[in-house]
Design an enzyme around this catalytic site. Structure first.
Site, PDB file in Angstrom:
ATOM      1  N   GLU A   1      70.865 -77.340 -21.179  1.00 28.60           N
ATOM      2  CA  GLU A   1      71.304 -77.196 -19.787  1.00 28.60           C
ATOM      3  C   GLU A   1      72.692 -77.808 -19.552  1.00 28.60           C
ATOM      4  O   GLU A   1      72.944 -78.484 -18.570  1.00 28.60           O
ATOM      5  CB  GLU A   1      70.270 -77.811 -18.844  1.00 28.60           C
TER       6      GLU A   1
ATOM      7  N   ASP B   1      58.361 -75.489 -18.316  1.00 28.61           N
ATOM      8  CA  ASP B   1      58.959 -76.587 -17.553  1.00 28.61           C
ATOM      9  C   ASP B   1      57.974 -77.140 -16.524  1.00 28.61           C
ATOM     10  O   ASP B   1      58.206 -77.006 -15.315  1.00 28.61           O
ATOM     11  CB  ASP B   1      60.238 -76.102 -16.874  1.00 28.61           C
TER      12      ASP B   1
ATOM     13  N   GLU C   1      57.639 -82.070  -9.458  1.00 33.77           N
ATOM     14  CA  GLU C   1      58.694 -81.099  -9.213  1.00 33.77           C
ATOM     15  C   GLU C   1      58.141 -79.724  -8.855  1.00 33.77           C
ATOM     16  O   GLU C   1      58.606 -79.088  -7.907  1.00 33.77           O
ATOM     17  CB  GLU C   1      59.601 -81.005 -10.439  1.00 33.77           C
TER      18      GLU C   1
END
Length: 659
Positions: free
Chosen positions: A276, A355, A383
């Protein structure tokens, strides 16, 4: 003199260590034998409890001393294990080392009054996993997009404020106490996405890290630091960070020596590289093993470890490309490197291949690298599971992961020789975790890291009893009712059957069914008029299913044998495909989204009924969060159901309103 027990500032929730939890211990006579800083911590805890509840504590009494209700003694030179027994009216905890005595003390606190009743045959407790770690994604300087804590839902950082380490670290020490009480022994204090300011923690700002380490040390918590792979360039002025260049390796050796001069018990580094946008060894034509081993060599003389994250994938994927599969990436990148990592290099692997979604298969990388130390990473910060505005107790999910047997024989909890890691969900919020009930996730992770095969609901019992030690039965039952099935409730009203994502891009809160469908992040569901899901079979898809050993490769290969809860992760199927449950895919989507909202409505009613049975501020905070959870659940239900009604044209058999 005993060390003072750290207490949270006025108005801060004590979480699972309120004073009342120490009443059974503090009202009795205790003898402590042993020396060293951690034994001093034990002495301080017992002395504080005795001062509050009328008991008495003696340190290192000689032969012939009066009988004691509790004897806490170090009998060895090191280690975290301890043995607890009760005979002839005395409870004894004998520990292999000072750390074991600290964990033994908190074991007695968990047992409560039961620790001092009847007889108790000797029972030895030792952690199944040596490293039980939290990664804090905390930024020193407030990031313009991600804020003070990246993916943080509990306020600001416990460690950093106004661009520097907090001056008053009393709450950090209180945090270390909470962590020790559930078995966590390591913390990385800054974000794995290392920005310009945070990079300097390794060198000219290491004194700030040392101050944090000093605050955590009395509770046996070792400090780790996230570092940038490009540090030799960013901080050292070198023209390269090539891990095979002698000047680069020498720079890491010098920097690491200075770290240990400041923090002699420093744990090591955490590195996110070639991921990333973070720099890594690929820029120099080197492998991840080359990169990890350069840092491992610098740490090796001091007993330190580098945790090298395996979260490496193409985040600039063309959404039109059906051959590239983000789920394959970690296995493809790292399995050829098995056996190439240094002994003190740990490959840190997310528990699922994507993820931290509400439902993913266990990563096939776990179990595929027998000659490499692996750590398994989970996400306590929510998240993708409600961001600590929704109740979502993750203990059952983590337990399923840790009990999974990638080769059909050995459980993930046994394969995690490099440790278990969670992305922390704590911050400077008065309730530590934003939602008071999210504390249960942090506690449960610590206890599962100590004993991966523990029954999660028994750990929930522990958290409830410790957090509300004087709770009437109705309160304990109510807490169980709202927490126990909350993960599956959240799954019902969000992304169905393992398909994942469908969230608002960027901040990831709330529904957006096509939010990532045409993005470069590789997170697609491929819904069309005929069906939904990603074909990851060997026969016709990306081949991801073939990365598993048997029997899982065969099980996942066919939609006829694939478990329902993972069907859309592995297969693109028609809306009329009949699940093992007997429902069609489209009816499952409709039914579960209505069921999930109904379950949140019932949980909100249960929570309302508990008013007056706990601290009013704690109840009010959670009540407010339940209003937001119900609003969010209804939005998820209506957006997801409307989307699939419009895509499929298939009506709800039960005739409920879909927009």
């Amino acid at each position: 003199m005993p060390l003072p027990v750290p207490v949270p500032p006025e108005g801060v929730d004590p979480a699972w260590l309120p004073p009342a939890a120490f009443r059974p211990l503090g009202s009795r006579r205790t003898l402590i034998r042993g020396s060293g800083p951690l034994v001093d911590t034990v002495h301080g805890e017992v002395a504080e409890a005795c001062a509050r509840f009328g008991g008495r504590v003696v340190r290192d009494a000689g032969p012939g001393a009066a009988p004691y209700d509790l004897v806490l003694a170090v009998t060895g030179s090191g280690g975290e294990e301890f043995t607890c027994a009760r005979r002839d009216g005395t409870t004894t905890v004998t520990a292999a080392g000072p750390a074991g005595l600290l964990y033994g003390l908190f074991h007695v606190v968990r047992l409560g009054a039961a620790a001092f009743r009847g007889g108790r045959a000797p029972e030895t407790h030792r952690p199944a996993v040596a490293s039980r770690m939290l990664d804090h994604w905390d930024n020193v300087a407030v990031h313009p997009v991600m804020g003070q804590v990246e993916r943080g839902y509990a306020g600001g950082s416990l460690f950093w404020a106004d661009g520097r380490a907090r001056g008053d670290l009393a709450r950090v020490r209180a945090y270390g106490r909470l962590l020790a009480a559930c078995g966590i022994n390591a913390v990385a204090v800054n974000n794995v996405n290392v920005h310009a300011v945070e990079a300097h923690l390794l060198t000219d700002r290491i004194g700030e890290v040392a101050a944090i380490a000093d605050a955590l040390r009395p509770y046996g918590v070792r400090t780790h630091l996230s570092v940038t792979f490009a540090a030799p360039v960013v901080l050292g002025g070198l023209p390269t960070a090539d891990p095979l260049e002698e000047a680069v390796r020498a720079w890491w050796a010098r920097a690491t020596r200075r770290v240990y001069e400041a923090i002699p018990d420093f744990g090591g580094y955490v590195v996110k590289a070639d991921s990333e946008g973070q720099p890594g060894p690929f820029a120099y034509g080197r492998s991840h093993a080359d990169g990890a081993n350069a840092l491992a060599a610098a740490l090796e003389p001091y007993g330190g470890t580098v945790h090298w994250r395996a979260f490496v994938y193409d985040h600039r994927q063309d959404w039109r490309d059906r051959t590239t599969d983000r789920a394959r990436a970690a296995h493809d990148h790292f399995t050829p490197l098995d056996g190439a990592f240094a002994p003190n290099a740990v490959l840190q692997v997310k528990h699922g291949p994507m993820d931290f979604q509400v439902r993913e298969p266990v990563s096939p990388l776990i179990g595929a690298m027998p000659r490499t130390r692996l750590a398994v990473e989970v996400q306590a910060t929510q998240e993708y599971t409600g961001q600590q505005r929704h109740v979502c107790w993750l203990g059952p999910m983590w337990s399923e992961v840790l009990r999974f047997r990638p080769d059909g024989r050995t459980a993930v909890g046994e394969l995690a020789r490099g440790g278990l890691v969670a992305v922390s969900n704590a911050g400077d919020d008065p309730f530590w975790t934003g939602h008071p009930l999210a504390q249960a996730n942090l506690y449960t992770f610590g206890r599962l890291a100590w004993q991966p095969d523990a029954e999660p609901r028994a750990l929930l019992d522990e958290w409830i009893a410790l957090t509300h030690p004087d709770a009437p039965g109705r309160l304990a039952a109510g807490l169980h009712a709202v927490l126990d099935g909350s993960w599956r409730t959240y799954e019902k009203y969000t992304a169905p059957l393992g398909v994942g994502f469908m969230v608002q891009p960027g901040h990831h809160y709330g529904p957006s069914v096509d939010g990532y469908e045409y993005s470069p992040w590789g997170t697609y569901h491929f819904a069309d008029r005929d069906g939904v899901g990603v074909d990851r079979s060997r026969a016709t898809g990306t081949g991801y299913a073939g990365q598993y050993a048997e029997p899982w490769a065969r099980l996942y290969e066919s939609p006829d044998t694939c478990p329902d809860e993972l069907l859309l992760f592995f297969h693109h199927v028609p809306y009329g495909h009949v699940l093992h449950s007997g429902r069609t895919v489209i009816q499952h989507i409709y039914d579960t989204h209505f069921e999930g909202v109904a379950e949140v409505e019932r949980a909100r009613e249960v929570w309302a009924s508990l008013a007056g049975l706990m601290d009013p501020a704690r109840h009010a905070r959670a009540a407010q969060r339940y209003e937001e959870q119900l609003r969010g659940a209804r939005e998820w239900r209506d957006q997801v159901n409307s989307y699939f009604l419009r895509k499929s044209g298939v009506p709800d058999r039960r005739g409920r309103r879909i927009y």
